[in-house]
Design a protein around this motif. Structure first.
Motif, PDB file in Angstrom:
ATOM      1  N   MET A   1      45.527  40.236  29.948  1.00 15.91           N
ATOM      2  CA  MET A   1      44.221  40.796  30.278  1.00 15.91           C
ATOM      3  C   MET A   1      43.699  40.113  31.533  1.00 15.91           C
ATOM      4  N   LEU A   2      43.173  40.898  32.458  1.00 17.60           N
ATOM      5  CA  LEU A   2      42.496  40.378  33.644  1.00 17.60           C
ATOM      6  C   LEU A   2      41.237  41.204  33.847  1.00 17.60           C
ATOM      7  N   GLY A   3      40.103  40.536  34.094  1.00 16.45           N
ATOM      8  CA  GLY A   3      38.856  41.280  34.199  1.00 16.45           C
ATOM      9  C   GLY A   3      37.832  40.619  35.077  1.00 16.45           C
ATOM     10  N   ASP A   4      36.711  41.307  35.223  1.00 17.01           N
ATOM     11  CA  ASP A   4      35.628  40.859  36.097  1.00 17.01           C
ATOM     12  C   ASP A   4      34.303  41.269  35.462  1.00 17.01           C
ATOM     13  N   VAL A   5      33.468  40.279  35.147  1.00 16.36           N
ATOM     14  CA  VAL A   5      32.160  40.549  34.555  1.00 16.36           C
ATOM     15  C   VAL A   5      31.164  40.863  35.665  1.00 16.36           C
ATOM     16  N   GLN A   6      30.291  41.789  35.396  1.00 14.74           N
ATOM     17  CA  GLN A   6      29.218  42.121  36.335  1.00 14.74           C
ATOM     18  C   GLN A   6      28.374  40.875  36.621  1.00 14.74           C
TER      19      GLN A   6
ATOM     20  N   LEU B   1      41.558  45.069  32.978  1.00 13.52           N
ATOM     21  CA  LEU B   1      42.897  45.651  33.101  1.00 13.52           C
ATOM     22  C   LEU B   1      43.778  44.999  32.046  1.00 13.52           C
ATOM     23  N   LEU B   2      44.352  45.812  31.176  1.00  8.54           N
ATOM     24  CA  LEU B   2      45.258  45.344  30.123  1.00  8.54           C
ATOM     25  C   LEU B   2      46.683  45.730  30.468  1.00  8.54           C
ATOM     26  N   ALA B   3      47.613  44.823  30.188  1.00 10.03           N
ATOM     27  CA  ALA B   3      49.028  45.082  30.452  1.00 10.03           C
ATOM     28  C   ALA B   3      49.859  44.669  29.262  1.00 10.03           C
ATOM     29  N   GLU B   4      50.955  45.386  29.059  1.00  8.69           N
ATOM     30  CA  GLU B   4      51.877  45.105  27.954  1.00  8.69           C
ATOM     31  C   GLU B   4      53.297  45.250  28.487  1.00  8.69           C
TER      32      GLU B   4
END
Length: 388
Positions: free
Chosen positions: A178-183, A241-244
């Motif tokens: 998982m990779l993300g960005d909070v507002q 963004l989720l990756a498997e």
């Protein structure tokens, strides 16, 4: 592209900062010497000794309270010397020395307050390091059949954590990322990131697929908003963004919740993954009922996938042009994977009109050979997880 991609862009600013600090330390002495010489070498009507009062005030910016007091005492001595050379040892000298002594005292107090404030900031920096280690733990260099290389830069020069977050876990049958960005930024963003990371850690081992993980993330933020509606973190949405990556198939499955699309590199070919139906960001304050769509793209041995936040995709140069990520990755196709994050950081810093002025995270995922056996107690298979 810059001619020398290995040159560090931060070395110049660091040297300039060190030069300014040394200059600030030397400036009080320079004022004392120049003011004394000018007063001695010019006619008595020209009174340059008045500039000596600036020496302790300048010293307070870089010297300790004791150092500031010592420099102020030196300035007072220089005032007496210039008066003796002019032959003007009279009651006015006593008044000048009293005024200078008051300035020295005020400068020493200011220096003490500055030092105390700097100590508090160092303590806050230490707390930030602890927060970083708790929220964003270092990624292992290898998980299952993939190698991981991370670039993480908080936007503030002295910050350790920001609104970007990441996590990679080895699960039964593959790897989930998982990779993300909070507002926004600040502590509310860090709090929201910690909530999503905790939810992912729990869901990644048991959820049957990526849409199930996305629903868990959404449910976790919704529960938190109900439990703590007054919290600023409860109002933040996040792109994710989720990756498997299954161990037994040369593919990677991707699910985007409003996040920038990753880039896949196969040899010299670089292309952005196209999502037919990207989902909305997690905890978006708008009622949306749409299915989560998973994209499956080829991902064989030697292939690379770069996941990143908008600190990369939205970097602009002075003319307003966006950072040419695909072109850069083509140029770096023969570079070892270990070098890509640092090359990217250096190039972004040079390309951006204001350097790295936003939280910047990029995770390079490299497909390798079969996974090495894990030295831990096997977990039960996931129901339907990572199955073809």
């Amino acid at each position: 592209m810059p001619a020398d991609p290995t040159a560090s862009p931060r070395r110049g600013p660091a040297r300039r900062g060190e030069f300014r600090y040394v200059l600030g330390r030397a400036l009080p002495f320079l004022v004392i010497v120049l003011a004394t010489l000018a007063d001695v070498l010019t006619p008595p009507v020209e009174r340059f000794d008045r500039f000596l009062i600036a020496a302790p005030a300048l010293a307070a910016a870089t010297w300790s309270a004791r150092g500031t007091a010592a420099i102020g005492t030196l300035a007072m001595a220089a005032t007496a010397v210039t008066a003796a050379v002019r032959g003007s040892l009279h009651p006015a000298l006593l008044g000048n020395e009293v005024v200078l002594a008051v300035v020295v005292l005020a400068a020493a107090v200011s220096s003490h307050l500055r030092q105390r404030r700097e100590a508090e900031l160092r303590q806050l920096g230490a707390v930030a390091e602890v927060a970083q280690s708790a929220v964003l733990r270092p990624l292992p260099p290898r998980l299952g059949t993939v190698d991981l290389r991370l670039l993480y830069e908080a936007s503030a020069a002295c910050a350790h954590v920001g609104g970007d977050f990441y996590k990679a876990l080895k699960v039964r049958g593959g790897v989930r990322i998982m990779l993300g960005d909070v507002q926004g930024k600040g502590l509310p963003a860090v709090e929201a990131a910690s909530l999503l990371l905790g939810s992912f850690r729990e869901a990644a081992y048991t959820a049957p697929d990526l849409p199930a993980i996305a629903r868990r993330l959404e449910a976790s933020m919704a529960r938190y908003a109900e439990r703590a509606p007054e919290s600023e973190a409860a109002d933040r949405f996040s792109t994710v963004l989720l990756a498997e990556i299954p161990d037994d198939r040369p593919v990677i499955r991707l699910l985007s919740c409003g996040h920038p699309a990753p880039v896949v590199q196969r040899g010299g070919t670089v292309e952005t993954v196209e999502f037919s139906a990207p989902s909305v960001p997690v905890h978006l304050p708008v009622p949306v009922d749409a299915p989560f769509t998973v994209e499956e793209v080829p991902f064989g041995p030697g292939d690379r996938l770069l996941m990143f936040t908008d600190g990369v995709s939205e970097t602009r140069d002075a003319s307003g042009a966006f950072y040419p990520l695909e072109r850069r990755l083509r140029a770096w196709a023969d570079e070892p994977a270990d070098r890509i994050p640092e090359l990217l950081r250096q190039d972004l810093d040079r390309f951006g009109a204001h350097g790295l002025d936003d939280d910047t995270t990029a995770l390079l995922v490299v497909r390798d050979g079969p996974a090495a056996p894990l030295r831990r107690i096997p977990s039960p298979p996931l129901a339907g997880s990572l199955r073809t």
